[in-house]
Design an enzyme around this catalytic site. Structure first.
Site, PDB file in Angstrom:
ATOM      1  N   CYS A 147       0.829  -1.206   0.000  1.00 50.58           N
ATOM      2  CA  CYS A 147       0.000   0.000   0.000  1.00 50.58           C
ATOM      3  C   CYS A 147       0.865   1.259   0.000  1.00 50.58           C
ATOM      4  CB  CYS A 147      -0.985  -0.011   1.160  1.00 50.58           C
ATOM      5  SG  CYS A 147      -2.362   1.158   0.906  1.00 50.58           S
ATOM      6  N   ASP A 216      -3.457   1.498  10.071  1.00 49.11           N
ATOM      7  CA  ASP A 216      -4.645   2.354  10.207  1.00 49.11           C
ATOM      8  C   ASP A 216      -5.130   2.349  11.644  1.00 49.11           C
ATOM      9  OD1 ASP A 216      -4.587   1.329   7.246  1.00 49.11           O
ATOM     10  OD2 ASP A 216      -5.706   3.224   7.282  1.00 49.11           O
TER      11      ASP A 216
END
Ligand code: RI2
Length: 331
Positions: A147, A216
């Site tokens: 990512c 996250d």
């Protein structure tokens, strides 16, 4: 797996808010602004602009409006705990400032300072993580990332700037291909980077010395919630004994997981996975698009934060230190 229905936007998303809060909410939701750190800063900047909008006649009205704006921003995406943590940071400070008394002008100025302070400390945290993490990269290493994480690119860039010679593999990161951002950013900074399909991770893992990903949210047990596919990569790294590092600012620690709450996993539109026409032609196919997964602590070697480097089992102590009283009901 929870049903998609649970992940529909909460009702507060339909409450109209002026300019910047509405547009920031939408940009976070549509992922025009993305990345756990960036969405936290964007929400705080929107709150500051809302305070400065000149539409309040009392500090009470200001706080009420700010609270509603904060709730709306928090509902834009459910998983990255940086978003509610950042908004709560401003709201708690604003409440304290309001209770203290003072003119509307001085209250707004004080809240603005809190917002500026958050943004500055967020950026500084990323730089600090970069310098701590860079020490873990050695000459000749092969590092794989998944990512696009600012914390990760900070580490890789700091190592490169320190003169270390190493190679980076960046996964494409379907369905939204944020890995291309990583590859592009690193290549422009002069790093040696290869972009690989997500499905090629096991082919290359034997060459890989360490995996480095962002987060996250981080739960009290040290589990890391990050972009979908992270936990598969961790399993493969475990198989080949590659080290698995996570780079994350402390505002990604999910304090309410200390109280037993789970981190909600965002499920996004099927149209991020297949075109509308395809799904129309194959309407009996269910497309599932979870945005994040959970990597258990057993597969993680170290979590690199701006407060230091911790084994996942040590995260709960850092959490207790930073959040003596976790805010009940908020993430
Ligand atoms: P930084 C991203 O989520 C990725 O999962 C990334 O690892 C994480 O945020 C942390 O990013 P998304 O917004 O805060 O792309 O380190 O869904 O930039």
């Amino acid at each position: 797996m929870p049903s998609g229905k649970r992940f529909e936007s909460p009702p507060s998303s339909s409450v109209a808010m002026p300019g910047s809060v509405d547009s920031t909410y939408q940009m976070i939701k549509d992922m025009q602004v993305r990345g756990a750190g960036r969405i936290a800063r964007a929400a705080v900047v929107a709150l500051k602009e809302y305070c400065d909008s000149g539409k309040f006649s009392s500090t009470k009205e200001l706080y009420g409006g700010l609270f509603a704006a904060g709730e709306k921003l928090k509902s834009a995406r459910p998983t990255a705990v940086s978003l509610p943590n950042a908004v709560n940071f401003v709201l708690v400070a604003a409440k304290r400032i309001e209770t203290r008394g003072g003119s509307l002008k001085s209250t707004i100025r004080a809240i603005d300072e809190v917002c500026d302070g958050f943004v500055a400390s967020s950026l500084k945290a990323t730089t600090t993580i970069g310098s701590y993490g860079a020490k873990r990269i050695q000459d000749g290493d092969v590092v794989l990332t998944h990512c696009n994480s600012e914390a990760v690119t900070a580490v890789l860039t700091a190592a490169h700037e320190a003169g270390k010679k190493f190679e980076v593999f960046a996964t494409e990161t379907r369905p939204r291909f944020q890995g291309r951002i990583t590859a592009s950013v690193l290549a422009k900074r002069g790093l040696d980077v290869s972009l690989i399909p997500d499905s090629a991770v096991r082919v290359y893992m034997r060459k890989v010395d360490s995996v480095l990903v962002g987060a996250d949210a981080i739960a009290a047990n040290g589990a890391v919630i990050n972009k979908i596919g992270t936990s598969q990569i961790a399993l493969i790294a475990h198989e080949t004994r590659a080290r698995f590092f996570v780079a994350a600012e402390t505002y990604k620690l999910s304090a309410t997981t200390m109280l037993g709450e789970l981190v909600e996993i965002e499920h996004r539109s099927p149209y991020e996975v297949v075109p509308r026409a395809w799904l129309k032609a194959n309407s009996r196919v269910k497309v599932r698009n979870p945005s994040f997964d959970v990597t258990p602590p057993e597969y993680i070697d170290l979590i690199i934060t701006e407060k230091g480097i911790y084994p996942p089992q040590g995260i709960v102590f850092l959490m207790k230190e930073l959040y003596a009283e976790p805010p009940a009901g908020s993430a």
